[in-house]
Design an enzyme around this catalytic site. Structure first.
Site, PDB file in Angstrom:
ATOM      1  N   GLY A 139       0.787  -1.225   0.000  1.00  0.00           N
ATOM      2  CA  GLY A 139       0.000   0.000   0.000  1.00  0.00           C
ATOM      3  C   GLY A 139       0.818   1.272   0.000  1.00  0.00           C
ATOM      4  CB  ILE A 140       0.107   4.643   1.404  1.00  0.00           C
ATOM      5  CG1 ILE A 140      -0.211   4.333   2.864  1.00  0.00           C
ATOM      6  CG2 ILE A 140      -1.177   4.815   0.605  1.00  0.00           C
ATOM      7  CD1 ILE A 140      -1.000   5.448   3.556  1.00  0.00           C
TER       8      ILE A 140
ATOM      9  CG  ASP B 293       3.851  -9.488  14.537  1.00  0.00           C
ATOM     10  OD1 ASP B 293       2.926  -8.652  14.521  1.00  0.00           O
ATOM     11  OD2 ASP B 293       3.655 -10.712  14.636  1.00  0.00           O
ATOM     12  CG  LEU B 294       3.722  -2.706  14.285  1.00  0.00           C
ATOM     13  CD1 LEU B 294       2.986  -1.797  13.311  1.00  0.00           C
ATOM     14  CD2 LEU B 294       4.585  -1.890  15.234  1.00  0.00           C
TER      15      LEU B 294
ATOM     16  CE1 TYR C  40     -13.010  -4.439  18.101  1.00  0.00           C
ATOM     17  CE2 TYR C  40     -14.282  -6.149  16.972  1.00  0.00           C
ATOM     18  CZ  TYR C  40     -13.230  -5.243  16.993  1.00  0.00           C
ATOM     19  OH  TYR C  40     -12.385  -5.144  15.898  1.00  0.00           O
TER      20      TYR C  40
END
Length: 304
Positions: free
Chosen positions: A35-36, A78-79, A177
């Site tokens: 992506g961006i 890996d966030l 949620y």
């Protein structure tokens, strides 16, 4: 700002860097592989910059860096895994390169089912907390008087966030949620983080801004969306920005000299825009900072 900004909604990442020579400058970018983020890396590298490209796995980062060629360093981050974020920060520090800008671009959007990790909902973790940790671990590597921190937020920070802005008493989703509400909350947290960074880094002359990239077609951010969005998207993409246009504002904020002296802003279409009203509430931003430190401390120790 030193001059009027000649860029707008249809400008591309390449156009905002036109005639700029970025040789000798180093940029750190999360989400470099799609992506961006991928387009931001391509544009920066094509103008001579070195980009430290972070992706979920080392394989993804290496593939992304190989695609753009030029001067890059792939790093796994890996966030959704705080140990991985810590390891990425150590890897970047070991490179011993001053950072001209950190661009927190990676994110996850509206998973249909609640996921909780480290006691918080996944989007709050990935989009905000992990970037909060990464930036704080590396902020001393950002150049004094020249450095920039660019935090990718979203218009969802205004349109989708809870009424109270950040539902501090429901960060784990135990009271219910709603995918887009929690996405908006995480994106407001991004913008508030940039505001507080701007205040804290003013003495070092480091600029911190957040941005809405626009509605962009052809990215992986919508990969978790279910029906009816998967049916609507092919039509909606006709009216969205291209990836090249979507990458423009963050690329502009990271590298264009027209941004000099502008900090603490919320941007879209390469211009300062009106963000959430809470961005004017310094106490609220400071509260989020403190809560973020408290949430991370049991897992990674002190952050600041």
């Amino acid at each position: 700002m030193t001059a009027p900004i000649p860029f707008g909604a249809r400008s591309t990442a390449s156009e905002v860097l036109e005639e700029l020579d970025l040789k000798g400058r180093t940029f750190l970018l999360t989400g470099c592989n799609s992506g961006i983020g991928a387009e931001t890396m391509r544009a920066l590298v094509s103008h001579g910059a070195h980009v430290i490209g972070l992706a979920r796995s080392l394989e993804q980062a290496r593939e992304a860096c190989a695609r753009v060629g030029g001067s890059t360093t792939p790093v796994a981050c890996d966030l959704a895994d705080l140990d991985s974020v810590e390891a990425a920060a150590r890897t970047v520090r070991a490179l011993d390169r001053p950072l001209d800008a950190i661009i927190t671009n990676a994110g996850v959007m509206a998973p249909p089912k609640l996921e909780v990790r480290y006691g918080v909902e996944l989007q709050f973790l990935v989009n905000h907390l992990s970037h909060f940790l990464l930036v704080n671990r590396l902020v001393d590597r950002v150049r004094e008087r020249k450095g920039r921190i660019v935090v990718v937020s979203s218009s969802a920070s205004i349109e989708q966030a809870p009424r109270e802005g950040i539902a501090f008493d429901n960060l784990d989703g135990h009271r219910g949620y709603k995918p887009f509400t929690f996405y908006g909350q995480s994106k407001l947290a991004n913008a508030l983080f940039a505001q507080e960074l701007s205040r804290r880094l003013k003495g070092r002359g480091i600029l911190a801004n957040s941005l809405h990239p626009g509605a962009v077609g052809g990215t992986h951010l919508q990969r978790s969306l279910g029906f009816p969005f998967t049916w609507i998207l092919p039509v909606a993409r006709r009216f969205m920005k291209t990836v090249e246009q979507g990458a423009a504002t963050q690329t502009f904020l990271a590298a264009n000299p027209l941004v000099e002296q502008c900090t603490g802003g919320y941007w879209k279409d390469c211009k300062v825009a009106q963000g959430h009203p809470l961005l004017d509430d310094a106490a609220f931003a400071q509260r989020l900072w403190t809560v973020s430190e408290d949430l991370l401390r049991p897992h990674v120790g002190a952050v600041g």
